[in-house]
Design a protein around this motif. Sequence first.
Motif: not given
Ligand code: PLP
Length: 233
Positions: A32, A34, A55, A76, A159, A161, A199-200, A215-218, A224
Amino acid sequence: MIADNLQRLKEKINSTCLSVGREPHDVKLVAVSKYFGINTITEAAGLGVTDFGENKAQELRDKYKILGDKVKWHFIGTLQRNKVKYVVNSSLLIHSVDSKILAEEINRQAEKEDKIQKILLEVKTSGEESKSGLGNNEQVFKLAEDCRKLKNIQFIGLMTMAPFTDDERLIRKSFSDLRKLKDELNQHGNNLTELSMGMTSDFEIAISEGSTIVRIGSAIFGPRDYSKDWRDS
Ligand SMILES: *Cc1c(COP(=O)(O)O)cnc(C)c1O
């Protein structure tokens, strides 16, 4: 830093898969990106990351203008009907479809682009008011039925959260509810293969509950900076 983070993350994904009897290659990593800029994405791509998640429609549109199909894009985030055109041309998969009018607009834009747009329906398994997604199973079944009539859409999974909580049982329940819903939909004539969850903070639980896309960002890019634009990072 990204290289170390990625290595550590992949090891965790692998060991989680093995501990629950799953194959690591059955879990797709969507990085991810963003709020992160082109250089960061390019760096991750150079390290073997193939799929990136965004996103915001305009942010995806603008990054796509620069990077094009050098990487695969996933949308996403919350999607407004008037911004569908910014994501259909670039996205391999749209994870966040939660209404009939949105599905119809995606279908219309996909027809224009002469493509079959793969989509997931977003389900609110957490019950949290602040989150988007379809609020109950009946709505999901109904929208699944609507999607089947749209020729330029391919509905391939769900999907969600997890709720914002430290209570692991609640997080796990949200993921197992999504898996059960997918199984139920498949018993009623759908052919769903994907569960986008994790996610993370919770991907290990998600993988153990059957996630096929995390879906992994941080964990990859670090925290961020919400005060910054992606163009400045
Ligand atoms: C930002 C986001 C993520 C990733 O989040 P992290 O905690 O950084 O891994 C995953 N899914 C969605 C829908 C997001 O908006």
